[in-house]
Design an enzyme around this catalytic site. Structure first.
Site, PDB file in Angstrom:
ATOM      1  N   ASP A 189       6.304  -7.885   3.474  1.00  0.00           N
ATOM      2  CA  ASP A 189       4.934  -8.222   3.204  1.00  0.00           C
ATOM      3  C   ASP A 189       4.279  -7.617   4.465  1.00  0.00           C
ATOM      4  O   ASP A 189       4.786  -7.349   5.433  1.00  0.00           O
ATOM      5  CB  ASP A 189       4.855  -9.862   3.338  1.00  0.00           C
ATOM      6  CG  ASP A 189       5.536 -10.408   4.535  1.00  0.00           C
ATOM      7  OD1 ASP A 189       6.745  -9.546   4.707  1.00  0.00           O
ATOM      8  OD2 ASP A 189       5.307 -11.088   5.175  1.00  0.00           O
ATOM      9  N   GLU A 190       2.931  -7.604   4.214  1.00  0.00           N
ATOM     10  CA  GLU A 190       1.997  -7.036   5.482  1.00  0.00           C
ATOM     11  C   GLU A 190       2.482  -5.923   6.381  1.00  0.00           C
ATOM     12  O   GLU A 190       2.767  -6.073   7.404  1.00  0.00           O
ATOM     13  CB  GLU A 190       1.783  -8.337   6.306  1.00  0.00           C
ATOM     14  CG  GLU A 190       1.350  -9.386   5.790  1.00  0.00           C
ATOM     15  CD  GLU A 190       1.014 -10.461   6.529  1.00  0.00           C
ATOM     16  OE1 GLU A 190      -0.150 -11.238   6.653  1.00  0.00           O
ATOM     17  OE2 GLU A 190       1.857 -11.055   7.268  1.00  0.00           O
ATOM     18  N   VAL A 191       2.919  -4.634   5.401  1.00  0.00           N
ATOM     19  CA  VAL A 191       3.441  -3.623   6.426  1.00  0.00           C
ATOM     20  C   VAL A 191       2.153  -2.890   6.946  1.00  0.00           C
ATOM     21  O   VAL A 191       1.411  -2.235   6.173  1.00  0.00           O
ATOM     22  CB  VAL A 191       4.148  -2.710   5.412  1.00  0.00           C
ATOM     23  CG1 VAL A 191       4.710  -1.482   6.126  1.00  0.00           C
ATOM     24  CG2 VAL A 191       5.113  -3.515   4.613  1.00  0.00           C
TER      25      VAL A 191
END
Ligand SMILES: *[C@@H]1O[C@H](CO)[C@@H](O)[C@H](O)[C@H]1NC(C)=O
Ligand SMILES: *[C@@H]1O[C@H](CO)[C@@H](O)[C@H](O)[C@H]1NC(C)=O
Ligand SMILES: *[C@@H]1O[C@H](CO)[C@@H](O)[C@H](O)[C@H]1NC(C)=O
Ligand SMILES: *[C@@H]1O[C@H](CO)[C@@H](O)[C@H](O)[C@H]1NC(C)=O
Ligand SMILES: *[C@@H]1O[C@H](CO)[C@@H](O)[C@H](O)[C@H]1NC(C)=O
Length: 699
Positions: free
Chosen positions: A423-425
């Site tokens: 997530d949220e890279v």
């Protein structure tokens, strides 16, 4: 002889002080009784104006604030939470001062002996009861440690007579309209009911670990021959024992169970909670409490978010520096033994533990011990000191390191699934780094991603998954993966048997996940760490992962998870924030889809809250002002005699000192008598059977 006289004198002094104490106590009690009676007669009730305002603001429509997630709800589901003008209120007549009638808002009166989550099919009769004195468990599955451990765990709970205080208390609530769960509570009536003493556990198989395809179904039936729980797998028997522990009620010191027939099974196979032990470390005791609460609510997956940017509390034996340098403090780590203990504590309760090691983002803490894993971020002047981005996709070392690391993880954790985050890279750091940019342009032509960053992310995740699969060959069932929905939304090549966890986004995203053939679990509406004021559980309760309007492949939705991200929640507060709110999620995921009446659920949820408190879990509140009567566990010298009716409870604490004093005297007298008569008499000691309080925590 001289010695004997000294003893007698001492005894006499003790006698006098005990008598004086008793006298004093009696006087105090009489006085308080009188005051109490007077208060009742006067019926003077004062209500603070500010408090009043508070009470009214307290109730709101949960749909108002969730416009964008409306899809999870049905239109006709507008929750009707107005206990303040239905049964659960205190009404006052119109008064000259106030010019209008008003109500005091309070939580609903709890149900008694009604299970949570509600079984799929339950029939019970209030006028056909069985009395229980002892229950000897018989099973036809002899070599099953899980079953014998469960019986042992539940035995104390069956025989713990705490409802009584509770019931007595409810009788004292003004205008509560409390009705007994049975017709006649008189002792004579109860004693005339048939007694049963057998618990039959008919179970077919005893697998050692729970899995996504575990069979948790069971039937429970009472008859004059005893109680019978029947299950295909031991997991069903464990769920059935929990239900049984919730059905047995205690009235007039008599344990009874209504004639009951239950057929039960979960609606979804994945019913989880997420615990984040990286933002704040969660102690082993907290983990045990969470697992105990999960068992009480028939939840079966603990998603353990073990690491994040902030800390790395998991002690790896392959790479000790990860926690050696990445944990908040040397004492705030999970040793291999801790992890084993937690997995075992979960296993015997039929709970799977799925670890999450979030990559390639959310990984800053890995860099304290192994900076070579992360990407150095640059600005136009050069490297920014201390600024490291996601794991470096350009280096082979990243993959060899992670292969070795996950090889260990696959040995430590037994579940078939591991969670890889994704997530949220933050792709900007990769773009700023020359080495990574070169790598990205090299691989971009062999992929068809529009964005080079996404291409690199895809490369990373694909290669990592392949490496983990390569080191999973010794595992009986190999390994499967769960990923946050960003990986799906960015069209990464994730394996077809992966599960996509949706945490942000409406039902349409879940539909899309299933339309593309992936399994889904839903968390969007269950971020319980987002603390809100007022009665919020109906929002969790009514959110359905597969609502009636769902336009996707329903069979691919495996369930959901209530999340407790811990940026602002600590080990000390976690249980109280999550429970019993997560109980609302538990019933949504276990019980029938049609069960949507919040007003029907509210008294049962209140009972579940009290039940968890009684079993020693420090749970919080769900429905506002109210009370649970919890038997004091701290001081064993407090026996029922000292409490004499619960309304005197506050008085007991004032008497603590005198109780200690009297106890000390009695103890000394006892010691004296013991030494004195030791030679002459042989005493046989007998201990009480059901006095012990249940202990949820292991050692
Ligand atoms: C009390 O409860 C009974 C049974 O649920 C109901 O019939 C009755 O109307 C209630 N009375 C009041 C005053 O709410
Ligand atoms: C217990 O039984 C006694 C004697 O039959 C009866 O008077 C009393 O109301 C009962 N107490 C409760 C709390 O039901
Ligand atoms: C136990 O009894 C049940 C019901 O009769 C049966 O289905 C099951 O196979 C039995 N289990 C064993 C291990 O014999
Ligand atoms: C990294 O591994 C790839 C594939 O295994 C190989 O082609 C490449 O030469 C390696 N790079 C380095 C710098 O060792
Ligand atoms: C996994 O193993 C296969 C077969 O041994 C090998 O061809 C492949 O390169 C390995 N992949 C990774 C990422 O280690």
């Amino acid at each position: 002889m001289k010695k004997f006289r000294a003893h007698s004198l001492f005894l006499y002094v003790c006698y006098i002080s005990v008598a004086a104490e008793e006298n004093l106590q009696k006087q105090m009690q009489d006085k308080l009784d009188k005051e109490y009676k007077m208060q009742r007669q006067k019926k003077v009730i004062r209500v603070d104006k500010v408090m009043q305002k508070h009470i009214f603001q307290n109730v709101r429509n949960p749909l108002d604030e969730k416009k964008n997630e409306k899809h999870f709800f049905r239109n006709d589901d507008k929750p009707n939470i107005k206990w303040f003008d239905t049964k659960f209120n205190i009404n006052f007549p119109t008064s000259n001062h106030l010019h209008q009638p008003f109500h005091i808002r309070r939580a609903p009166i709890p149900s008694i002996g009604v299970p949570w989550p509600k079984p799929q099919k339950i029939r019970s009769s209030s006028d056909s009861l069985y009395r229980i004195k002892t229950l000897s468990a018989k099973t036809n599955l002899t070599k099953c440690d899980l079953l014998s451990k469960a019986v042992k765990r539940y035995r104390d709970l069956f025989f713990t007579c705490h409802n009584e205080h509770f019931i007595n208390n409810l009788l004292n609530v003004h205008n509560a309209n409390f009705t007994f769960p049975i017709q006649k509570p008189s002792l004579e009536y109860l004693m005339s009911q048939p007694e049963i003493s057998r618990l039959y556990l008919l179970v077919m198989t005893c697998p050692s670990y729970p899995t996504i395809s575990s069979d948790e179904s069971y039937t429970l039936k009472t008859s004059s021959k005893g109680i019978q729980i029947k299950a295909n797998e031991v997991w069903g028997a464990i769920r059935g024992l929990e239900t049984l522990s919730q059905l047995i009620i205690c009235i007039n010191n008599t344990l009874i169970i209504k004639r009951t027939e239950i057929t039960d099974y979960p609606r979804f196979p994945h019913r989880g909670i997420l615990i984040d032990s990286a933002r704040h470390f969660m102690s082993k005791t907290t983990m045990y409490q969470m697992l105990s609460a999960m068992e009480m609510n028939k939840m079966n997956v603990l998603h353990w978010h073990l690491t994040d940017d902030q800390s790395f509390p998991f002690e790896s034996q392959t790479f000790p520096d990860l926690s050696g340098k990445g944990s908040y403090h040397p004492s705030l780590t999970y040793t291999p033994e801790d992890v084993r203990d937690i997995i075992e504590f979960a296993r015997v309760r039929g709970i799977r533990i799925i670890p999450e090691f979030d990559v390639p983002g959310h990984s800053f803490s890995w860099g304290y011990g192994h900076p070579e894993l992360l990407t150095q971020c640059f600005d136009n002047r050069g490297p920014i000191s201390g600024h490291f981005g996601p794991m470096n996709p350009a280096k082979n070392n990243t993959y060899t390191f992670l292969s070795k690391f996950f090889k260990e993880i696959l040995k430590v954790f037994k579940d078939q699934y591991i969670h890889l985050g994704n997530d949220e890279v933050p792709l900007a750091c990769w773009n700023s780094n020359q080495e990574v940019r070169q790598f990205m342009s090299k691989i971009n032509h062999i992929s068809n991603f529009k964005n080079e960053g996404t291409a690199a992310w895809n490369f990373f995740t694909e290669r990592l998954i392949q490496s983990i699969k390569n080191v999973s060959t010794q595992r009986e069932n190999g390994v499967k993966f769960i990923l946050w929905h960003e990986a799906f939304q960015s069209n990464l090549n994730i394996p077809g048997d992966a599960i996509v966890q949706v945490w942000l986004g409406p039902q349409s995203l879940v539909e899309e996940v299933t339309r593309r053939g992936y399994h889904a679990i839903v968390s969007s509406c269950w971020y319980i760490n987002m603390i809100k004021y007022g009665v919020v559980w109906p929002e969790y309760y009514l959110c359905d992962p597969v609502s009636y309007s769902f336009r996707g492949d329903k069979s691919l939705v495996l369930g959901g998870e209530a999340c407790l991200w811990s940026e602002f929640i600590t080990s000390e507060t976690a249980v109280g924030v999550l429970w019993p709110k997560a109980s609302a999620v538990a019933e949504r995921l276990w019980s029938d889809q049609s069960l949507r009446d919040v007003n029907e659920a509210a008294p049962r949820l209140e009972e579940q809250r009290c039940r968890m408190l009684r079993r020693g879990l420090p749970v919080g509140d769900v429905s506002g002002p109210g009370f649970c009567n919890v038997k004091a566990t701290a001081n064993p010298t407090f026996h029922n005699d000292n409490m004499k009716g619960q309304r005197h409870k506050s008085r007991s604490s004032a008497n603590i000192q005198s109780v200690y004093y009297v106890s000390a005297c009695l103890l000394l007298v006892g010691m004296f008598l013991f030494t004195f008569f030791l030679q002459k008499f042989r005493t046989k000691m007998k201990s009480g059977c059901f006095d012990t309080l249940p202990r949820l925590m292991g050692r």
